[in-house]
Scaffold this motif. Structure first.
Motif, PDB file in Angstrom:
ATOM      1  N   UNK A   1       0.832  -1.207   0.000  1.00  0.00           N
ATOM      2  CA  UNK A   1       0.000   0.000   0.000  1.00  0.00           C
ATOM      3  C   UNK A   1       0.868   1.260   0.000  1.00  0.00           C
ATOM      4  N   UNK A   2       1.976   1.224   0.762  1.00  0.00           N
ATOM      5  CA  UNK A   2       2.877   2.383   0.814  1.00  0.00           C
ATOM      6  C   UNK A   2       3.534   2.614  -0.548  1.00  0.00           C
ATOM      7  N   UNK A   3       3.861   1.534  -1.259  1.00  0.00           N
ATOM      8  CA  UNK A   3       4.421   1.657  -2.609  1.00  0.00           C
ATOM      9  C   UNK A   3       3.382   2.275  -3.533  1.00  0.00           C
ATOM     10  N   UNK A   4       2.149   1.812  -3.456  1.00  0.00           N
ATOM     11  CA  UNK A   4       1.068   2.338  -4.305  1.00  0.00           C
ATOM     12  C   UNK A   4       0.809   3.824  -4.032  1.00  0.00           C
ATOM     13  N   UNK A   5       0.991   4.254  -2.774  1.00  0.00           N
ATOM     14  CA  UNK A   5       0.797   5.671  -2.433  1.00  0.00           C
ATOM     15  C   UNK A   5       2.022   6.512  -2.785  1.00  0.00           C
ATOM     16  N   UNK A   6       3.115   5.860  -3.169  1.00  0.00           N
ATOM     17  CA  UNK A   6       4.337   6.579  -3.511  1.00  0.00           C
ATOM     18  C   UNK A   6       5.196   6.946  -2.316  1.00  0.00           C
ATOM     19  N   UNK A   7       4.923   6.347  -1.153  1.00  0.00           N
ATOM     20  CA  UNK A   7       5.712   6.653   0.041  1.00  0.00           C
ATOM     21  C   UNK A   7       7.086   5.991   0.022  1.00  0.00           C
ATOM     22  N   UNK A   8       7.148   4.785  -0.520  1.00  0.00           N
ATOM     23  CA  UNK A   8       8.424   4.059  -0.607  1.00  0.00           C
ATOM     24  C   UNK A   8       8.554   3.469  -2.004  1.00  0.00           C
ATOM     25  N   UNK A   9       9.781   3.150  -2.373  1.00  0.00           N
ATOM     26  CA  UNK A   9       9.992   2.525  -3.677  1.00  0.00           C
ATOM     27  C   UNK A   9       9.818   1.015  -3.554  1.00  0.00           C
ATOM     28  N   UNK A  10       9.459   0.391  -4.644  1.00  0.00           N
ATOM     29  CA  UNK A  10       9.277  -1.061  -4.647  1.00  0.00           C
ATOM     30  C   UNK A  10      10.577  -1.767  -4.261  1.00  0.00           C
TER      31      UNK A  10
ATOM     32  N   UNK B   1      14.283   3.414  13.655  1.00  0.00           N
ATOM     33  CA  UNK B   1      14.928   2.284  12.970  1.00  0.00           C
ATOM     34  C   UNK B   1      14.267   1.994  11.626  1.00  0.00           C
ATOM     35  N   UNK B   2      12.991   1.661  11.637  1.00  0.00           N
ATOM     36  CA  UNK B   2      12.354   1.167  10.419  1.00  0.00           C
ATOM     37  C   UNK B   2      12.216   2.237   9.334  1.00  0.00           C
ATOM     38  N   UNK B   3      11.570   3.357   9.652  1.00  0.00           N
ATOM     39  CA  UNK B   3      11.326   4.367   8.615  1.00  0.00           C
ATOM     40  C   UNK B   3      12.622   4.925   8.005  1.00  0.00           C
ATOM     41  N   UNK B   4      13.642   5.252   8.802  1.00  0.00           N
ATOM     42  CA  UNK B   4      14.874   5.731   8.159  1.00  0.00           C
ATOM     43  C   UNK B   4      15.471   4.725   7.181  1.00  0.00           C
ATOM     44  N   UNK B   5      15.355   3.446   7.487  1.00  0.00           N
ATOM     45  CA  UNK B   5      15.915   2.428   6.593  1.00  0.00           C
ATOM     46  C   UNK B   5      15.071   2.249   5.340  1.00  0.00           C
ATOM     47  N   UNK B   6      13.757   2.196   5.497  1.00  0.00           N
ATOM     48  CA  UNK B   6      12.908   1.882   4.342  1.00  0.00           C
ATOM     49  C   UNK B   6      12.695   3.103   3.452  1.00  0.00           C
ATOM     50  N   UNK B   7      12.732   4.289   4.016  1.00  0.00           N
ATOM     51  CA  UNK B   7      12.474   5.492   3.215  1.00  0.00           C
ATOM     52  C   UNK B   7      13.703   5.966   2.442  1.00  0.00           C
ATOM     53  N   UNK B   8      14.901   5.594   2.891  1.00  0.00           N
ATOM     54  CA  UNK B   8      16.080   6.101   2.197  1.00  0.00           C
ATOM     55  C   UNK B   8      16.460   5.262   0.981  1.00  0.00           C
ATOM     56  N   UNK B   9      15.792   4.130   0.802  1.00  0.00           N
ATOM     57  CA  UNK B   9      16.152   3.259  -0.321  1.00  0.00           C
ATOM     58  C   UNK B   9      15.576   3.784  -1.619  1.00  0.00           C
TER      59      UNK B   9
ATOM     60  N   UNK C   1      12.576  -0.976  -2.044  1.00  0.00           N
ATOM     61  CA  UNK C   1      12.756  -0.942  -0.589  1.00  0.00           C
ATOM     62  C   UNK C   1      12.093  -2.123   0.101  1.00  0.00           C
ATOM     63  N   UNK C   2      11.192  -2.795  -0.595  1.00  0.00           N
ATOM     64  CA  UNK C   2      10.443  -3.897   0.019  1.00  0.00           C
ATOM     65  C   UNK C   2      11.270  -5.176  -0.113  1.00  0.00           C
ATOM     66  N   UNK C   3      12.259  -5.287   0.758  1.00  0.00           N
ATOM     67  CA  UNK C   3      13.135  -6.461   0.778  1.00  0.00           C
ATOM     68  C   UNK C   3      12.654  -7.430   1.860  1.00  0.00           C
ATOM     69  N   UNK C   4      13.108  -8.678   1.805  1.00  0.00           N
ATOM     70  CA  UNK C   4      12.723  -9.627   2.861  1.00  0.00           C
ATOM     71  C   UNK C   4      13.044  -9.115   4.268  1.00  0.00           C
ATOM     72  N   UNK C   5      14.182  -8.457   4.448  1.00  0.00           N
ATOM     73  CA  UNK C   5      14.535  -7.958   5.779  1.00  0.00           C
ATOM     74  C   UNK C   5      13.613  -6.825   6.215  1.00  0.00           C
ATOM     75  N   UNK C   6      13.228  -5.941   5.308  1.00  0.00           N
ATOM     76  CA  UNK C   6      12.315  -4.854   5.669  1.00  0.00           C
ATOM     77  C   UNK C   6      10.946  -5.401   6.059  1.00  0.00           C
ATOM     78  N   UNK C   7      10.556  -6.519   5.457  1.00  0.00           N
ATOM     79  CA  UNK C   7       9.266  -7.127   5.790  1.00  0.00           C
ATOM     80  C   UNK C   7       9.255  -7.701   7.205  1.00  0.00           C
ATOM     81  N   UNK C   8      10.403  -8.151   7.685  1.00  0.00           N
ATOM     82  CA  UNK C   8      10.438  -8.780   9.007  1.00  0.00           C
ATOM     83  C   UNK C   8      10.926  -7.850  10.114  1.00  0.00           C
ATOM     84  N   UNK C   9      11.592  -6.763   9.752  1.00  0.00           N
ATOM     85  CA  UNK C   9      12.274  -5.936  10.750  1.00  0.00           C
ATOM     86  C   UNK C   9      11.385  -5.415  11.881  1.00  0.00           C
TER      87      UNK C   9
END
Length: 197
Positions: free
Chosen positions: A142-151, A189-197, A153-161
């Protein structure tokens, strides 16, 4: 010939998923009130309005029925996955639900399960078919569809973090996470990592 009371009982008898949901809710309530060490199949049967024989047809022992109660809430039912319109609030909502589920079940059962089942990895107990990460996949899609994060950024580690950090807090301190802890996990932790990708 059956009495009308017996016929009413048969008519109102729960079956299948409805019965299983009532039993697993009874397990959670028993854990809240009695703790794992005092939870009994008799207590669960009485609270859920069924018989011990019905329980034993589905689960071999106390550990199995408690694991079923945990697994019913992991991952979150789809209708409970937050959809607030922004990633931060959605991830905070996921962690709040995880916190509540852990308060209701996991914190009351974890050490008893480990004692009863031995040194099995926690992941294999909770995710016997492997982790699916369905909740966070949906939140991040949903965040990718809204343009908040890039596709990307959705790595296996980001999904579990987020869940891994929350689970670590819950197990390490054996108490519910505070709102501040949830915010720290998401904001620091989470947002800085997922948003900077």
């Amino acid at each position: 010939m059956p009495t009308s009371q017996h016929q009413d009982k048969l008519k109102n008898r729960r079956r299948g998923k409805e019965l299983e949901a009532a039993i697993l809710q009874a397990v959670r309530e028993e854990l809240q009130e009695q703790g794992y060490s005092n939870l009994t199949m008799d207590g669960v049967a009485e609270r859920s309005g069924t018989s011990k024989a019905v329980l034993y047809r589905r689960w071999a022992n106390r550990a199995e029925i408690v694991l079923a109660a945990i697994r019913e809430r992991v991952p979150l039912p789809l209708e409970e996955v937050p959809d607030s319109g922004n990633l931060r609030d959605d991830v905070c909502g996921v962690l709040r639900s995880m916190n509540q589920n852990n308060i209701e079940v996991m914190m009351k059962a974890f050490y008893g399960l480990v004692t009863e089942l031995g040194a099995m990895p926690l992941a294999s107990l909770i995710f016997p078919e492997g982790r699916q990460n369905r909740t966070m996949t949906l939140v991040l899609q949903r965040a990718v569809e809204r343009g908040e994060v890039s596709a990307e950024a959705v790595t296996p580690r980001m999904l579990t973090l987020p869940a891994d950090l929350a689970r670590h807090e819950l197990m390490l301190y054996n108490q519910p996470m505070s709102e501040q802890t949830i915010a720290n996990i998401v904001d620091e932790v989470f947002l800085p990592l997922v948003l900077k990708r």
